[in-house]
Design a protein around this motif. Structure first.
Motif, short mmCIF file in Angstrom:
data_model
loop_
_atom_site.label_atom_id
_atom_site.label_comp_id
_atom_site.label_asym_id
_atom_site.label_seq_id
_atom_site.Cartn_x
_atom_site.Cartn_y
_atom_site.Cartn_z
N PRO A 107 0.81 -1.23 0.00
CA PRO A 107 0.00 0.00 0.00
C PRO A 107 0.84 1.27 0.00
O PRO A 107 0.44 2.29 -0.59
CB PRO A 107 -0.83 -0.13 1.28
CG PRO A 107 -0.89 -1.58 1.56
CD PRO A 107 0.42 -2.13 1.10
N ASN A 108 2.00 1.24 0.61
CA ASN A 108 2.87 2.42 0.64
C ASN A 108 3.50 2.69 -0.71
O ASN A 108 3.58 3.84 -1.15
CB ASN A 108 3.96 2.23 1.70
CG ASN A 108 3.41 2.28 3.11
OD1 ASN A 108 3.01 3.33 3.59
ND2 ASN A 108 3.36 1.13 3.77
N TYR A 109 3.93 1.64 -1.41
CA TYR A 109 4.51 1.83 -2.73
C TYR A 109 3.48 2.37 -3.71
O TYR A 109 3.78 3.25 -4.53
CB TYR A 109 5.08 0.50 -3.24
CG TYR A 109 6.39 0.11 -2.60
CD1 TYR A 109 7.61 0.45 -3.19
CD2 TYR A 109 6.42 -0.60 -1.40
CE1 TYR A 109 8.81 0.08 -2.61
CE2 TYR A 109 7.62 -0.96 -0.81
CZ TYR A 109 8.81 -0.62 -1.41
OH TYR A 109 10.01 -0.96 -0.82
N VAL A 110 2.26 1.85 -3.63
CA VAL A 110 1.21 2.30 -4.54
C VAL A 110 0.79 3.73 -4.20
O VAL A 110 0.63 4.59 -5.08
CB VAL A 110 0.01 1.34 -4.50
CG1 VAL A 110 -1.16 1.90 -5.32
CG2 VAL A 110 0.41 -0.03 -5.03
N ALA A 111 0.60 4.02 -2.92
CA ALA A 111 0.18 5.36 -2.50
C ALA A 111 1.20 6.42 -2.89
O ALA A 111 0.85 7.50 -3.38
CB ALA A 111 -0.05 5.39 -0.98
N ALA A 112 2.47 6.12 -2.70
CA ALA A 112 3.52 7.10 -2.97
C ALA A 112 3.66 7.41 -4.45
O ALA A 112 4.09 8.51 -4.81
CB ALA A 112 4.85 6.61 -2.42
N THR A 113 3.30 6.48 -5.30
CA THR A 113 3.46 6.70 -6.74
C THR A 113 2.17 7.09 -7.45
O THR A 113 2.20 7.49 -8.62
CB THR A 113 4.04 5.44 -7.41
OG1 THR A 113 3.27 4.29 -7.04
CG2 THR A 113 5.49 5.24 -6.98
N SER A 114 1.03 7.00 -6.74
CA SER A 114 -0.26 7.33 -7.36
C SER A 114 -1.07 8.37 -6.61
O SER A 114 -1.97 8.98 -7.19
CB SER A 114 -1.12 6.07 -7.48
OG SER A 114 -1.55 5.64 -6.18
N GLY A 115 -0.79 8.55 -5.31
CA GLY A 115 -1.60 9.45 -4.51
C GLY A 115 -2.93 8.86 -4.09
O GLY A 115 -3.79 9.56 -3.55
N LEU A 116 -3.14 7.55 -4.30
CA LEU A 116 -4.40 6.92 -3.90
C LEU A 116 -4.62 7.07 -2.40
O LEU A 116 -3.70 6.88 -1.60
CB LEU A 116 -4.40 5.44 -4.26
CG LEU A 116 -4.74 5.07 -5.71
CD1 LEU A 116 -4.64 3.55 -5.91
CD2 LEU A 116 -6.13 5.55 -6.10
N ALA A 117 -5.86 7.38 -2.02
CA ALA A 117 -6.21 7.54 -0.61
C ALA A 117 -6.26 6.19 0.09
O ALA A 117 -6.38 5.14 -0.54
CB ALA A 117 -7.56 8.24 -0.49
N LEU A 118 -6.18 6.23 1.41
CA LEU A 118 -6.14 5.02 2.21
C LEU A 118 -7.32 4.10 1.90
O LEU A 118 -7.16 2.87 1.83
CB LEU A 118 -6.14 5.39 3.70
CG LEU A 118 -5.86 4.27 4.70
CD1 LEU A 118 -4.48 3.68 4.48
CD2 LEU A 118 -6.00 4.80 6.13
N ALA A 119 -8.51 4.67 1.69
CA ALA A 119 -9.71 3.86 1.43
C ALA A 119 -9.60 3.05 0.15
O ALA A 119 -10.28 2.03 -0.01
CB ALA A 119 -10.94 4.77 1.36
N SER A 120 -8.74 3.47 -0.77
CA SER A 120 -8.59 2.77 -2.05
C SER A 120 -7.41 1.81 -2.06
O SER A 120 -7.10 1.21 -3.10
CB SER A 120 -8.41 3.79 -3.17
OG SER A 120 -9.53 4.65 -3.27
#
Length: 326
Positions: A107-120
Motif C-alpha cells: 500500500p505504501n509503494y502504490v500510495a507514494a506513486t499514485s496518490g491513492l487515498a487510504l480507502a482505495s
C-alpha cells in the motif's frame, strides 16, 4: 597426620588465592560486548554532496527515489549499524517528522506513486502479486513524467510480475498500474542504472529498489547501510548531479512496532514514523525539518520539481521543497 593436615590447608589456601585473583580480573575486565550496537558519530562525507550550490543556480530535471524497508526512524537515525546513512543525514537534509501511509509494504509503494487515498488501498493489504484484483487503473507518476525507469535489484527480467529469490514484486510498483505504458521497457534490472549514468540517459524520474537483503527487509540495517554507501556515490558523483540537475530522496516504506494502519498524519505511533533523507546540491548541510510530511508529500514535491500535476492525496499534502531549499 599433622603433615597431611598442613598439606591440605596449603592446597586449600592456594585454591582460594586463585579464586580471588579470578574474581578481581572479572571485576576489572571490560564488559562483554552485547548485540546492541553503540552509536557512532557520523563521519563526514567527502566530497560534500549538499550545500554546494545556491537555489538560483540549480535546475532539478531528474528526481531519484531510493526505497528501503521496514525500519522506523528511531531504529535508523543514531544507529551504530548505519554510519553512512547517518553521515548522509548530517551532510544533507533529514525529514524528522516523516510518515508512511499504511501497512504492509505494497500500500505504501502504490500510495507514494499514485496518490491513492487510504480507502482505495485495501486491495493491496495482502502484499499480493499483480493480478486482476491486485492492480489499479489509477494514474501514476510513471505515466506523468517525460521519462522514467524503475531500477530493480535482482529482478530476473523486465517488469517481472512474480517474486523470485531476492526480488519482491511488491516492492516494484509499475507492474500494478494496468494503464501504464512502457513497463516492459522501463521497469528494468538495477544493473541498467550504471549504463544510464555513464551514457547520460538518466530519466526524469528514477525509482530504485534494492533487493530483499540490501533494502533491510531480510537483511540487517548494516547490510542496507553498506549497500547505500557502495551505490549512492555513483549518482552523487555523476555529471547531472554535479550540474545541479538531480535531487535524491532516500526513504523507508514503513516503520515497525506500532499498531495503526492510518499513518500519514499519525505522530504518536512508532510504526508510522520513518526516516527520509534529502540529498541535493541546494539543500544546506545539516537541514533537519520537523514539518509533518508523508509519502504523499514526497509525491507532491517530485511532481512540483518535474512540472506535472499533483495526483490524488498529493494535491493536499505539504510540500517538502521549501524546507529543503529545492
Amino acid at each position: 597426620m599433622i603433615r597431611g593436615a598442613v598439606t591440605v590447608r596449603r592446597v586449600a589456601a592456594a585454591l582460594l588465592a586463585v579464586l580471588a585473583a579470578a574474581l578481581i580480573v572479572a571485576n576489572f575486565a571490560p564488559a562483554a560486548r552485547t548485540h546492541e550496537p553503540r552509536p557512532r558519530p557520523a563521519r563526514a562525507l567527502s566530497p560534500a554532496p549538499c550545500g554546494t550550490m545556491p537555489l538560483n543556480s540549480v535546475n532539478y530535471t531528474h528526481v531519484v527515489w531510493i526505497w528501503m524497508e521496514n525500519h522506523s526512524e528511531e531504529e535508523i537515525i543514531g544507529s551504530g549499524e548505519a554510519p553512512y546513512i547517518n553521515s548522509l543525514a548530517s551532510a544533507c537534509g533529514l525529514a524528522g517528522n516523516y510518515h508512511n501511509v499504511s501497512h504492509p509494504s505494497l500500500p505504501n509503494y502504490v500510495a507514494a506513486t499514485s496518490g491513492l487515498a487510504l480507502a482505495s488501498l485495501s486491495r493491496f493489504d495482502s502484499d499480493c502479486n499483480p493480478r486482476r484484483r491486485c492492480t489499479t487503473t489509477a494514474p501514476s507518476i510513471f505515466g506523468q513524467v517525460a521519462s522514467w525507469r524503475a531500477y530493480e535489484e535482482s529482478m530476473p527480467k523486465n517488469c517481472d510480475r512474480r517474486n523470485k529469490r531476492e526480488y519482491a514484486v511488491r516492492h516494484d510498483p509499475p507492474p500494478y498500474f494496468t494503464t501504464l505504458a512502457g513497463c516492459a521497457a522501463n521497469d528494468v534490472p538495477y544493473t541498467q542504472l550504471a549504463s544510464d549514468l555513464s551514457h547520460g540517459t538518466l530519466p526524469a524520474f528514477s525509482f530504485i529498489t534494492p533487493n530483499l537483503i540490501d533494502d533491510m527487509h531480510d537483511g540487517s540495517i548494516a547490510q542496507g547501510d553498506s549497500w547505500l554507501s557502495a551505490n549512492l556515490p555513483a549518482i552523487l558523483q555523476s555529471a547531472p548531479y554535479g550540474a545541479g540537475n538531480v535531487a535524491v530522496f532516500v526513504t523507508w516504506d514503513e516503520g515497525e512496532g506500532g499498531s495503526s494502519n492510518q499513518c500519514a498524519a499519525n505522530t504518536t505511533d512508532v510504526g508510522c514514523h520513518v526516516a527520509t533523507i534529502v540529498v541535493a546540491p541546494s539543500t544546506a548541510a545539516g537541514t533537519n525539518s520537523g514539518a509533518l510530511f508523508s509519502h504523499y508529500s514526497l509525491l507532491r514535491s517530485t511532481e512540483q520539481l518535474l512540472g506535472v500535476a499533483a495526483l490524488g492525496e498529493a494535491a493536499s499534502a505539504p510540500s517538502m521543497l521549501s524546507a529543503f531549499n529545492l
